[in-house]
Design a protein around this motif. Structure first.
Motif, PDB file in Angstrom:
ATOM      1  N   VAL A   1     -31.293  15.044 117.463  1.00 45.80           N
ATOM      2  CA  VAL A   1     -29.875  15.359 117.590  1.00 45.80           C
ATOM      3  C   VAL A   1     -29.633  16.212 118.833  1.00 45.80           C
ATOM      4  O   VAL A   1     -30.276  17.246 119.017  1.00 45.80           O
ATOM      5  CB  VAL A   1     -29.367  16.106 116.344  1.00 45.80           C
ATOM      6  CG1 VAL A   1     -27.877  16.412 116.480  1.00 45.80           C
ATOM      7  CG2 VAL A   1     -29.624  15.276 115.093  1.00 45.80           C
ATOM      8  N   SER A   2     -28.712  15.774 119.677  1.00 47.98           N
ATOM      9  CA  SER A   2     -28.381  16.508 120.898  1.00 47.98           C
ATOM     10  C   SER A   2     -27.740  17.848 120.564  1.00 47.98           C
ATOM     11  O   SER A   2     -26.992  17.984 119.584  1.00 47.98           O
ATOM     12  CB  SER A   2     -27.424  15.677 121.762  1.00 47.98           C
ATOM     13  OG  SER A   2     -26.856  16.446 122.778  1.00 47.98           O
ATOM     14  N   SER A   3     -28.011  18.849 121.406  1.00 46.05           N
ATOM     15  CA  SER A   3     -27.416  20.169 121.201  1.00 46.05           C
ATOM     16  C   SER A   3     -25.899  20.117 121.343  1.00 46.05           C
ATOM     17  O   SER A   3     -25.177  20.908 120.726  1.00 46.05           O
ATOM     18  CB  SER A   3     -28.003  21.179 122.203  1.00 46.05           C
ATOM     19  OG  SER A   3     -27.760  20.751 123.532  1.00 46.05           O
ATOM     20  N   GLN A   4     -25.390  19.175 122.164  1.00 47.72           N
ATOM     21  CA  GLN A   4     -23.935  19.052 122.307  1.00 47.72           C
ATOM     22  C   GLN A   4     -23.290  18.674 120.986  1.00 47.72           C
ATOM     23  O   GLN A   4     -22.204  19.165 120.640  1.00 47.72           O
ATOM     24  CB  GLN A   4     -23.582  18.003 123.367  1.00 47.72           C
ATOM     25  CG  GLN A   4     -22.069  17.776 123.513  1.00 47.72           C
ATOM     26  CD  GLN A   4     -21.707  16.636 124.431  1.00 47.72           C
ATOM     27  OE1 GLN A   4     -22.398  16.374 125.398  1.00 47.72           O
ATOM     28  NE2 GLN A   4     -20.619  15.939 124.141  1.00 47.72           N
ATOM     29  N   LEU A   5     -23.933  17.785 120.227  1.00 50.30           N
ATOM     30  CA  LEU A   5     -23.398  17.408 118.926  1.00 50.30           C
ATOM     31  C   LEU A   5     -23.303  18.608 117.999  1.00 50.30           C
ATOM     32  O   LEU A   5     -22.313  18.784 117.291  1.00 50.30           O
ATOM     33  CB  LEU A   5     -24.285  16.329 118.290  1.00 50.30           C
ATOM     34  CG  LEU A   5     -24.122  14.895 118.793  1.00 50.30           C
ATOM     35  CD1 LEU A   5     -25.208  14.012 118.206  1.00 50.30           C
ATOM     36  CD2 LEU A   5     -22.751  14.352 118.437  1.00 50.30           C
ATOM     37  N   ILE A   6     -24.358  19.432 117.994  1.00 52.74           N
ATOM     38  CA  ILE A   6     -24.396  20.582 117.092  1.00 52.74           C
ATOM     39  C   ILE A   6     -23.358  21.620 117.505  1.00 52.74           C
ATOM     40  O   ILE A   6     -22.695  22.223 116.656  1.00 52.74           O
ATOM     41  CB  ILE A   6     -25.808  21.204 117.080  1.00 52.74           C
ATOM     42  CG1 ILE A   6     -26.834  20.171 116.581  1.00 52.74           C
ATOM     43  CG2 ILE A   6     -25.850  22.454 116.204  1.00 52.74           C
ATOM     44  CD1 ILE A   6     -28.265  20.629 116.706  1.00 52.74           C
ATOM     45  N   ARG A   7     -23.202  21.832 118.809  1.00 56.36           N
ATOM     46  CA  ARG A   7     -22.308  22.882 119.293  1.00 56.36           C
ATOM     47  C   ARG A   7     -20.842  22.461 119.281  1.00 56.36           C
ATOM     48  O   ARG A   7     -19.965  23.294 119.049  1.00 56.36           O
ATOM     49  CB  ARG A   7     -22.674  23.286 120.724  1.00 56.36           C
ATOM     50  CG  ARG A   7     -24.007  23.985 120.872  1.00 56.36           C
ATOM     51  CD  ARG A   7     -24.105  24.645 122.245  1.00 56.36           C
ATOM     52  NE  ARG A   7     -23.722  23.723 123.306  1.00 56.36           N
ATOM     53  CZ  ARG A   7     -24.569  22.983 124.012  1.00 56.36           C
ATOM     54  NH1 ARG A   7     -25.857  23.046 123.734  1.00 56.36           N
ATOM     55  NH2 ARG A   7     -24.143  22.182 124.966  1.00 56.36           N
ATOM     56  N   PHE A   8     -20.554  21.175 119.526  1.00 48.91           N
ATOM     57  CA  PHE A   8     -19.156  20.787 119.740  1.00 48.91           C
ATOM     58  C   PHE A   8     -18.688  19.624 118.864  1.00 48.91           C
ATOM     59  O   PHE A   8     -17.724  19.758 118.112  1.00 48.91           O
ATOM     60  CB  PHE A   8     -18.940  20.433 121.217  1.00 48.91           C
ATOM     61  CG  PHE A   8     -17.545  19.983 121.534  1.00 48.91           C
ATOM     62  CD1 PHE A   8     -16.500  20.892 121.566  1.00 48.91           C
ATOM     63  CD2 PHE A   8     -17.263  18.641 121.786  1.00 48.91           C
ATOM     64  CE1 PHE A   8     -15.199  20.489 121.839  1.00 48.91           C
ATOM     65  CE2 PHE A   8     -15.969  18.221 122.067  1.00 48.91           C
ATOM     66  CZ  PHE A   8     -14.940  19.151 122.096  1.00 48.91           C
ATOM     67  N   ASP A   9     -19.369  18.480 118.944  1.00 46.59           N
ATOM     68  CA  ASP A   9     -18.823  17.264 118.339  1.00 46.59           C
ATOM     69  C   ASP A   9     -18.809  17.306 116.815  1.00 46.59           C
ATOM     70  O   ASP A   9     -17.825  16.897 116.188  1.00 46.59           O
ATOM     71  CB  ASP A   9     -19.613  16.047 118.833  1.00 46.59           C
ATOM     72  CG  ASP A   9     -19.491  15.851 120.331  1.00 46.59           C
ATOM     73  OD1 ASP A   9     -18.419  15.423 120.779  1.00 46.59           O
ATOM     74  OD2 ASP A   9     -20.452  16.160 121.058  1.00 46.59           O
ATOM     75  N   VAL A  10     -19.893  17.778 116.195  1.00 42.92           N
ATOM     76  CA  VAL A  10     -19.912  17.848 114.724  1.00 42.92           C
ATOM     77  C   VAL A  10     -18.925  18.891 114.209  1.00 42.92           C
ATOM     78  O   VAL A  10     -18.176  18.610 113.259  1.00 42.92           O
ATOM     79  CB  VAL A  10     -21.336  18.117 114.199  1.00 42.92           C
ATOM     80  CG1 VAL A  10     -21.316  18.380 112.704  1.00 42.92           C
ATOM     81  CG2 VAL A  10     -22.241  16.925 114.503  1.00 42.92           C
ATOM     82  N   PRO A  11     -18.868  20.128 114.787  1.00 37.99           N
ATOM     83  CA  PRO A  11     -17.811  21.044 114.352  1.00 37.99           C
ATOM     84  C   PRO A  11     -16.406  20.459 114.533  1.00 37.99           C
ATOM     85  O   PRO A  11     -15.518  20.687 113.699  1.00 37.99           O
ATOM     86  CB  PRO A  11     -18.019  22.265 115.257  1.00 37.99           C
ATOM     87  CG  PRO A  11     -19.477  22.251 115.567  1.00 37.99           C
ATOM     88  CD  PRO A  11     -19.823  20.791 115.706  1.00 37.99           C
ATOM     89  N   LEU A  12     -16.207  19.680 115.615  1.00 37.99           N
ATOM     90  CA  LEU A  12     -14.908  19.039 115.813  1.00 37.99           C
ATOM     91  C   LEU A  12     -14.644  18.009 114.720  1.00 37.99           C
ATOM     92  O   LEU A  12     -13.522  17.911 114.203  1.00 37.99           O
ATOM     93  CB  LEU A  12     -14.860  18.369 117.194  1.00 37.99           C
ATOM     94  CG  LEU A  12     -13.548  17.646 117.530  1.00 37.99           C
ATOM     95  CD1 LEU A  12     -12.382  18.629 117.566  1.00 37.99           C
ATOM     96  CD2 LEU A  12     -13.660  16.909 118.859  1.00 37.99           C
ATOM     97  N   MET A  13     -15.664  17.237 114.347  1.00 36.93           N
ATOM     98  CA  MET A  13     -15.513  16.267 113.268  1.00 36.93           C
ATOM     99  C   MET A  13     -15.133  16.953 111.962  1.00 36.93           C
ATOM    100  O   MET A  13     -14.271  16.470 111.212  1.00 36.93           O
ATOM    101  CB  MET A  13     -16.812  15.467 113.093  1.00 36.93           C
ATOM    102  CG  MET A  13     -16.769  14.440 111.976  1.00 36.93           C
ATOM    103  SD  MET A  13     -18.302  13.477 111.827  1.00 36.93           S
ATOM    104  CE  MET A  13     -19.466  14.730 111.270  1.00 36.93           C
ATOM    105  N   ILE A  14     -15.759  18.095 111.686  1.00 37.14           N
ATOM    106  CA  ILE A  14     -15.424  18.851 110.481  1.00 37.14           C
ATOM    107  C   ILE A  14     -13.989  19.360 110.561  1.00 37.14           C
ATOM    108  O   ILE A  14     -13.215  19.263 109.596  1.00 37.14           O
ATOM    109  CB  ILE A  14     -16.406  20.024 110.295  1.00 37.14           C
ATOM    110  CG1 ILE A  14     -17.826  19.497 110.083  1.00 37.14           C
ATOM    111  CG2 ILE A  14     -15.989  20.905 109.111  1.00 37.14           C
ATOM    112  CD1 ILE A  14     -18.890  20.583 110.102  1.00 37.14           C
ATOM    113  N   GLY A  15     -13.616  19.904 111.737  1.00 35.01           N
ATOM    114  CA  GLY A  15     -12.261  20.416 111.912  1.00 35.01           C
ATOM    115  C   GLY A  15     -11.203  19.343 111.768  1.00 35.01           C
ATOM    116  O   GLY A  15     -10.158  19.555 111.127  1.00 35.01           O
ATOM    117  N   VAL A  16     -11.455  18.165 112.336  1.00 29.24           N
ATOM    118  CA  VAL A  16     -10.497  17.054 112.237  1.00 29.24           C
ATOM    119  C   VAL A  16     -10.380  16.578 110.786  1.00 29.24           C
ATOM    120  O   VAL A  16      -9.280  16.246 110.312  1.00 29.24           O
ATOM    121  CB  VAL A  16     -10.937  15.901 113.165  1.00 29.24           C
ATOM    122  CG1 VAL A  16     -10.163  14.634 112.854  1.00 29.24           C
ATOM    123  CG2 VAL A  16     -10.743  16.297 114.626  1.00 29.24           C
ATOM    124  N   SER A  17     -11.499  16.549 110.053  1.00 35.63           N
ATOM    125  CA  SER A  17     -11.464  16.163 108.636  1.00 35.63           C
ATOM    126  C   SER A  17     -10.640  17.155 107.825  1.00 35.63           C
ATOM    127  O   SER A  17      -9.849  16.762 106.950  1.00 35.63           O
ATOM    128  CB  SER A  17     -12.889  16.085 108.085  1.00 35.63           C
ATOM    129  OG  SER A  17     -13.670  15.140 108.798  1.00 35.63           O
TER     130      SER A  17
END
Length: 358
Positions: free
Chosen positions: A96-112
């Protein structure tokens, strides 16, 4: 029975070849544009494989059944994480890329969570749909700009890991042909497979409820499924994981956003979806963060755990319709035994990973 069987076989063949072409074209296009495979997975591949969800939801809105869009998006997002990431991790552990952990996954949680908040009045209005779609445009712009700002060293490292371009993939036009051809094959393949499976199920006397909850629900996610598994097997792990996260973002921001804009009265939210399915979607998005963070790796064990929960989710939906008493018993077992053990395992894995990094 012969024709539906042929459709299933043709659909499987088209899905396999389509997934192979899409992953190859996307990875080579990323190299030629100096954009990381993760960004291609989060945008081009993710949005392309989510086209079936967009088509189904827009068609439902135009026909006056906009509430279908909610079930389509929520069910697909749950399927993307639990089924697709689970199978892709079983095929090969996913880095898993660090970008996913730092930005994209938290954004996915926030959008949900944002969708959950919008749904509390049992409707996603046109204004809220415009906000969601504007969020998609901002996300695409930010992701591409950030990728183009990578250092030369990271670009060289990325280029060394990519396959050498040969034949049709050696030119920009050829890469686009591979990518678009893969998307077309994925679209036809998923439609053929779903149509054939539904026909056979009806011939065998299987109820429409079971068909809708299994065959049709997974059908619109087949492009994501095949693409992520093929990418995992080919070693394009960033595309495999980015495809899932990007598809979930696209489903909420674009599919629901555009559907709410097109629908005259917005998208109605069923009380049952607000009470159960949307919270499950949020929980599934949230569990990605500790799993991804633990070692920056999705292991085969964690993939099997995700698949287990996908089976549980479908079991609850089916049992709620067939035998509510059995559903209550299963809910108690899940709530008192399975979920606490899972939370403890995931948290323990994350803490152990932090200790090892020190």
């Amino acid at each position: 029975m012969i024709w539906p069987t042929c459709m299933i076989v043709l659909g499987l063949v088209a899905l396999v070849f389509g997934g192979e072409l899409l992953v190859r074209g996307a990875s080579l296009l990323a190299l030629s544009l100096r954009i990381s495979p993760l960004v291609i997975g989060l945008t081009v591949v993710a949005f392309g494989t989510s086209a079936p969800e967009l088509g189904v939801s827009l068609q439902a809105a135009m026909s006056g059944s906009a509430d279908v869009a909610v079930g389509n998006v929520v069910g697909s997002n749950i399927c993307n994480v639990l089924l697709i990431l689970g199978l892709a991790a079983l095929a090969a552990p996913l880095i898993v890329s660090s970008q996913l952990i730092r930005f994209d996954v938290p954004l996915m949680i926030g959008v949900s969570l944002l969708l959950w908040w919008f749904s509390y009045d049992l409707v996603v209005t046109r204004t809220e749909g415009m906000l969601l779609f504007a969020g998609l445009l901002g996300y695409i712009a930010f992701t591409v700009i950030k990728s183009r700002q990578e250092t030369r060293a990271s670009e060289q490292e990325f280029a060394s890991e990519m396959p050498a371009a040969k034949g049709l993939g050696a030119t920009r036009f050829g890469q686009l042909v591979l990518l678009v051809g893969g998307l077309i094959l994925l679209g036809f393949g998923s439609n053929w497979l779903v149509s054939g499976a539904v026909s056979i199920a009806k011939m065998l006397g299987v109820s429409e409820l079971i068909i809708g909850l299994t065959v049709v629900a997974v059908g619109t996610s087949l492009p994501e499924l095949v693409t992520s598994v093929v990418a995992s097997i080919r070693g394009e792990r960033d595309i495999a994981v980015g495809n899932v996260v990007g598809s979930n973002l696209f489903n909420i921001l674009c599919v629901l956003g555009l559907t709410a804009i097109v629908s005259p009265t917005g998208i109605p939210i069923a009380p049952a979806a607000l009470a159960f399915d949307i919270p499950v979607m949020v929980a599934v998005a949230a569990i990605c963060l500790p799993i991804f963070f633990a070692g920056s790796l999705i292991t085969r064990t964690e993939g099997a755990l995700l698949l287990f929960y996908y089976v549980c989710y479908n079991g609850f939906i089916i049992s709620a319709e067939i035998n509510p008493a059995l559903n209550n018993q299963l809910s108690r077992i899940l709530g008192t035994i399975v979920l606490p053990l899972t939370v403890a395992t995931v948290i323990g894995s994350a803490l152990w990973s932090c200790r090892k990094k020190r």
